[in-house]
Design a protein around this motif. Sequence first.
Motif, PDB file in Angstrom:
ATOM      1  N   PHE A  97     -13.351  -1.623  24.635  1.00  0.00           N
ATOM      2  CA  PHE A  97     -12.466  -1.431  25.599  1.00  0.00           C
ATOM      3  C   PHE A  97     -12.352  -2.027  27.037  1.00  0.00           C
ATOM      4  CE2 PHE A  97     -15.583   1.610  26.582  1.00  0.00           C
ATOM      5  CZ  PHE A  97     -15.656   1.724  28.003  1.00  0.00           C
ATOM      6  N   ALA A 105     -11.342   6.383  25.785  1.00  0.00           N
ATOM      7  CA  ALA A 105     -11.419   5.212  24.746  1.00  0.00           C
ATOM      8  C   ALA A 105     -11.762   5.873  23.622  1.00  0.00           C
ATOM      9  CB  ALA A 105     -12.601   4.203  25.004  1.00  0.00           C
ATOM     10  N   VAL A 141      -9.435   6.199  20.117  1.00  0.00           N
ATOM     11  CA  VAL A 141      -9.891   5.431  18.839  1.00  0.00           C
ATOM     12  C   VAL A 141      -9.693   6.788  17.814  1.00  0.00           C
ATOM     13  CG1 VAL A 141     -11.775   4.816  17.337  1.00  0.00           C
ATOM     14  CG2 VAL A 141     -11.037   3.854  20.015  1.00  0.00           C
ATOM     15  N   CYS A 193      -7.542  -0.560  24.285  1.00  0.00           N
ATOM     16  CA  CYS A 193      -8.708  -0.093  23.127  1.00  0.00           C
ATOM     17  C   CYS A 193      -8.243  -0.912  21.899  1.00  0.00           C
ATOM     18  CB  CYS A 193      -8.844   1.354  23.084  1.00  0.00           C
ATOM     19  SG  CYS A 193      -9.151   2.278  24.278  1.00  0.00           S
ATOM     20  N   ARG A 194      -9.478  -1.208  21.109  1.00  0.00           N
ATOM     21  CA  ARG A 194      -9.246  -1.654  19.964  1.00  0.00           C
ATOM     22  C   ARG A 194     -10.032  -1.066  18.737  1.00  0.00           C
ATOM     23  NH1 ARG A 194      -9.749  -5.616  23.751  1.00  0.00           N
ATOM     24  NH2 ARG A 194      -7.782  -6.996  24.198  1.00  0.00           N
ATOM     25  N   SER A 240     -15.652  -3.049  30.943  1.00  0.00           N
ATOM     26  CA  SER A 240     -15.538  -3.074  29.792  1.00  0.00           C
ATOM     27  C   SER A 240     -16.697  -2.606  28.983  1.00  0.00           C
ATOM     28  CB  SER A 240     -15.293  -4.804  29.542  1.00  0.00           C
ATOM     29  OG  SER A 240     -16.517  -5.369  29.858  1.00  0.00           O
ATOM     30  N   THR A 295     -17.814  -0.414  24.819  1.00  0.00           N
ATOM     31  CA  THR A 295     -17.601  -0.294  23.426  1.00  0.00           C
ATOM     32  C   THR A 295     -17.907   1.061  23.116  1.00  0.00           C
ATOM     33  OG1 THR A 295     -18.299  -2.721  22.811  1.00  0.00           O
ATOM     34  CG2 THR A 295     -18.351  -0.866  20.903  1.00  0.00           C
ATOM     35  N   GLU A 324      -4.222  -2.537  18.264  1.00  0.00           N
ATOM     36  CA  GLU A 324      -4.673  -2.255  19.602  1.00  0.00           C
ATOM     37  C   GLU A 324      -3.882  -0.945  20.303  1.00  0.00           C
ATOM     38  OE1 GLU A 324      -4.489  -5.821  22.953  1.00  0.00           O
ATOM     39  OE2 GLU A 324      -2.663  -5.213  22.519  1.00  0.00           O
ATOM     40  N   ARG A 374     -15.133   5.891  28.904  1.00  0.00           N
ATOM     41  CA  ARG A 374     -15.652   5.972  27.580  1.00  0.00           C
ATOM     42  C   ARG A 374     -15.044   7.187  26.686  1.00  0.00           C
ATOM     43  NH1 ARG A 374     -19.591   2.407  26.103  1.00  0.00           N
ATOM     44  NH2 ARG A 374     -20.380   1.354  27.928  1.00  0.00           N
ATOM     45  N   GLY A 387     -13.535  -0.593  18.886  1.00  0.00           N
ATOM     46  CA  GLY A 387     -14.415   0.486  19.797  1.00  0.00           C
ATOM     47  C   GLY A 387     -14.396  -0.280  21.094  1.00  0.00           C
TER      48      GLY A 387
END
Length: 514
Positions: free
Chosen positions: A92, A13, A17, A86-87, A507, A509, A26, A10, A90
């Motif tokens: 991932f 990620a 972001v 990651c997108r 996975s 967020t 992405e 996290r 948020g």
Amino acid sequence: MDLTVDEVARQIAAEIVARAPEGWTECVLRGHGSRTSVGLSGGGYVVPSRPGSFFEKPFPYQGLGSLASRFRDTHGWEAVVLELTCRPSGAFELVVFRDTLRPGGGPEDGWTLTIDPGFQPPEPGAADRAEPSELRPAGDPAEAVERLRAVLRQHAEHSGEEPEMPAPVTEDRLAAAERHLGRPLPADLRALYLEADGDGGSEALDGYCWLPLDRALAERDGYVGVPTWFGWELGWRQMIFDADPPDTVRRCSGHPGWLPFATWFDGNFLAVDLAPAADGRPGQVIEVGRDFDDGPRYVASSVTAWLGRALGRPDPHAPQESGDGPHQLVVSALDERLAPGVQAIHLNDAPSPVDLGPLSATPRLRRLHLNRCATTDLSPVAVLPVEDLAVDLASGAGLTPLAGHRHLTSLAVGSETPVDLAPLRTLPALRSLDLSRCPMPDLALPADLPGLRYLALSGAQWSALIAAGRLPAHLAAARLAGAPPLTAALDLLAALGVDTSTAHRLSGTVEDAS
């Protein structure tokens, strides 16, 4: 307090972001980590408004190191491979596995899969069955001692000080060293160690440091006597050049019959060769080490002769060198630089189709790579001892001229039209094959090649092979070409018989993503 894998993921990620460029859709990070290093092998931010491949690549060094550490503690994996996607929302996904998988260096280089980690391709000169030398040693113990003393006097005259030489090696220690080696020491080097146990770090022997006997044995056991192996990503087409003069030194990157005795502290060593090739002499001097992964360099017929060189004396037993120029050429045309001593040619961006006829001037050619150019006729290669061939075939060209080739070990073929692979059945030495740039050839054939240990295919080709139930049974490694995700590489690895159930998949967020 140590963070969990979830918490580390996290954090990474969130950093990705937070640092993202405007308009990104992405970010894919693909890399590896171990106790000593972490690195990224591909991926980055995707920004559709900026055409091309990945735009920027964040490098969360500390986070990747923490992930590697966690999996070392929890799974016992000394090294890991990972992919983090990651997108902007948020969201991932993280996939981690041990380094049985390795990502390629470029965006289309795919994944290298190790199936049998205990297998390494043999080197031509490593086996004791290689033809031994019947020549007698050229060293002279009394002359070697006299020359050693002369070299030390010469050093003292130039430096202004006498080197402090260590005490001699005893007969008992020499006998123990010979038992350890399984071979007698050259008589001239033995005589030198009865004079002194190295030069005490004075670098008195023509700028080289003469190693103490115990240090020489340790370097041989841990480095010089062990073949170099970089893993399958590079090693599938590893090739060892012949020394000059030819057939004097075994074609291998390391051998237990090589005992280092001097160094410049640059990762390279002078070694006595106790297991020479057919035209070499026992006790000859060769250069091995960091800069000689593709084969050793012949230096002198004996330690006696090497000391004589420092005194300006010729080596009466040295075989004549070919003097045929460099071993390797990187060229854009097959021109007048071709000579009998050339063993590797990288032909780049030549006008196609390329006429390979001029290769007749290179009877010792072992490696031929045609890069971004194609040929219509492989006949000139048929009569050459080429072991590593990478070639693009022009429309209508085929592999038939290679039928029965005794030396070809690794072959990479590219073509825009289907290629008949039947001639591959007749190649007794073929070990590594890359068909990833060929349009769906007869994929049943690789399963019929008993010596095949490495196979590179595209994702579609692997899928067809699996659907047909024709996976080769004896692969030690494979490559999934293109740009597939890590999950696809795991699926292929499982299909090839490797347990991937311990792969870690996560996975989540990042909450404050905007």
